[in-house]
Design an enzyme around this catalytic site. Sequence first.
Site, PDB file in Angstrom:
ATOM      1  N   LEU A 158     -12.310 -22.705 -28.780  1.00 57.59           N
ATOM      2  CA  LEU A 158     -13.250 -21.663 -28.331  1.00 57.59           C
ATOM      3  C   LEU A 158     -14.483 -22.251 -27.638  1.00 57.59           C
ATOM      4  O   LEU A 158     -15.493 -21.561 -27.490  1.00 57.59           O
ATOM      5  CB  LEU A 158     -13.642 -20.715 -29.482  1.00 57.59           C
ATOM      6  CG  LEU A 158     -12.474 -19.930 -30.100  1.00 57.59           C
ATOM      7  CD1 LEU A 158     -12.968 -19.012 -31.223  1.00 57.59           C
ATOM      8  CD2 LEU A 158     -11.747 -19.080 -29.049  1.00 57.59           C
TER       9      LEU A 158
ATOM     10  N   TYR B  63      -9.710 -35.209 -12.612  1.00 54.04           N
ATOM     11  CA  TYR B  63      -9.010 -34.048 -13.179  1.00 54.04           C
ATOM     12  C   TYR B  63      -7.514 -34.129 -12.848  1.00 54.04           C
ATOM     13  O   TYR B  63      -6.653 -34.061 -13.735  1.00 54.04           O
ATOM     14  CB  TYR B  63      -9.624 -32.753 -12.632  1.00 54.04           C
ATOM     15  CG  TYR B  63      -8.781 -31.539 -12.895  1.00 54.04           C
ATOM     16  CD1 TYR B  63      -8.592 -31.073 -14.187  1.00 54.04           C
ATOM     17  CD2 TYR B  63      -8.140 -30.868 -11.853  1.00 54.04           C
ATOM     18  CE1 TYR B  63      -7.787 -29.972 -14.438  1.00 54.04           C
ATOM     19  CE2 TYR B  63      -7.345 -29.766 -12.086  1.00 54.04           C
ATOM     20  CZ  TYR B  63      -7.171 -29.320 -13.379  1.00 54.04           C
ATOM     21  OH  TYR B  63      -6.368 -28.234 -13.624  1.00 54.04           O
TER      22      TYR B  63
ATOM     23  N   ILE C  30     -20.352 -21.189   1.676  1.00 54.57           N
ATOM     24  CA  ILE C  30     -19.059 -21.665   2.187  1.00 54.57           C
ATOM     25  C   ILE C  30     -19.139 -23.181   2.279  1.00 54.57           C
ATOM     26  O   ILE C  30     -19.922 -23.723   3.077  1.00 54.57           O
ATOM     27  CB  ILE C  30     -18.754 -21.043   3.571  1.00 54.57           C
ATOM     28  CG1 ILE C  30     -18.645 -19.518   3.446  1.00 54.57           C
ATOM     29  CG2 ILE C  30     -17.493 -21.648   4.174  1.00 54.57           C
ATOM     30  CD1 ILE C  30     -18.477 -18.783   4.762  1.00 54.57           C
TER      31      ILE C  30
END
Length: 335
Positions: free
Chosen positions: A33, A146, A212
Site C-alpha cells: 500500500l 526501470y 509537451i
Amino acid sequence: MAILVTGGAGYIGSHTVAELLEKNEEVIVVDNLEKGHRDAIMSDKLNGCPKLFVGDLRDKDFLKEVFSKNDIEAVIHFAAYIEVGESVANPLKYYNNNVIATLNLLTAMKEAGVNKIVFSSTAATYGEPENIPILETDKTFPTNPYGETKLAVEKALKWADNAYGIKHVILRYFNASGAHVSGCIGEDHSPETHLIPLVIQAALGKRESIKIFGNDYNTPDGTCVRDYIHVSDLANAHYLALQSLRTREESNIYNLGNGKGFSVREVIDVVRKVTGRPIKAEDAPRRPGDPAILVASSEKIKKELNWEPKMADLETIVSTAWEWHKNHPDGYNDK
Ligand code: UFG
C-alpha cells in the site's frame, strides 16, 4: 485454489483483480500500500473482494506466511516501482524493489511448489526500437534502470523455468491508460507522471497547462509517439495468460499495445474533444530517456492467446479516464 496478485491494489493490478473476480477466480492480493489503494480492490461494484495481505515482498518471512497460509495455484506479479525518471536518479532503489523482491517471490514460489507466474514487463525493455512496430524478437537494450530491472527479471524467469520448471508468461505493455467502465477504479499515481491523467488534470483546472516534452523529435508533428492501450484490455490479457499457463504449461512472452501510435499533441487534442474543455499546452524541453516512437506489434498474443482489445480507440480510452477523474478529482483520496 487461489491466484496471488502482487501489487493488486495498484493501477493495472486492481483492474486485473476486477477481471479475475469477474471470471469467478479466487484472488489473494499482496500489496504494501505504498503506492496502491485499499479502495481499488474493495468496491461493491466489483464481483466480490479479494483477500488482502498488507506487506512487502522484500520481507521473506511475510512471503513465507502468505504461501503457507493459502493454497496458491499461480502468481500474477505487478508489484514494482514504475517511474523512469526516478529510476535514473535512484537506480538502487529500483534494483532493490523490482529485482530483489522478485527473487524473493520466485524463491517462495519454488519452496511452495507454485509453478506458474504472469509477469508485468514493459516496452521500456526495448530502449530505442530498431523497428516499428516492435516485435517480441527485437533487440532489448533498455535506456533506463526501470527497463533494466524488468529485463533482469525476465532473464531470471527464463532460468527459473529451466532449472525449476516455473513457467512464465511475460507481458510487455506499452502505454496503459483509461479506467474501469464501472467508474469505480482508475488511475491514481502519486506523483502523477503519465500524459493522459496530467492532460485531464489540466482540463479539470487542477493544473495551469500541460507541458509537451520535446517538439523536435523525428515524428510527423515533432512530439513523441506512443501506443495507448486500455487498462481493462491489458487486464484481460493477464487472464488469458493465466489460462495459457494452465492449459499449455509453456513459457512465453508477448507485447501488448494497439499497434497505432499517437503523438503527444494528438493525445492532447483527443482530451480536448472528449472533455469539451480548453487545455493550455506549452512546449518544454525533452524528457531524458524518452524514445521518439514506441508502437507495438501485438500480433503474437492475438494469434496465440486470441487476445482482442475491446477498447482500442483512443477516444474511448480517454472517455473512460475522463469519467474516472471527473468523479474522483483527488483519486482515491486515501494518502
Ligand atoms: N509527456 C509530456 N508531458 C507530460 C508527460 C508526458 O509531453 O507532462 C510525454 C512523454 O514525454 C512521452 C509521452 O508523453 O513522450 C507519454 O509519457 P508517459 O509518461 O505517459 O508514458 P511513457 O511512454 O514515458 O511511459 C510508459 C509507462 C512506463 C513504461 C514506458 C515504456 O508509464 O512505465 O511507457 O516505454 F516504462
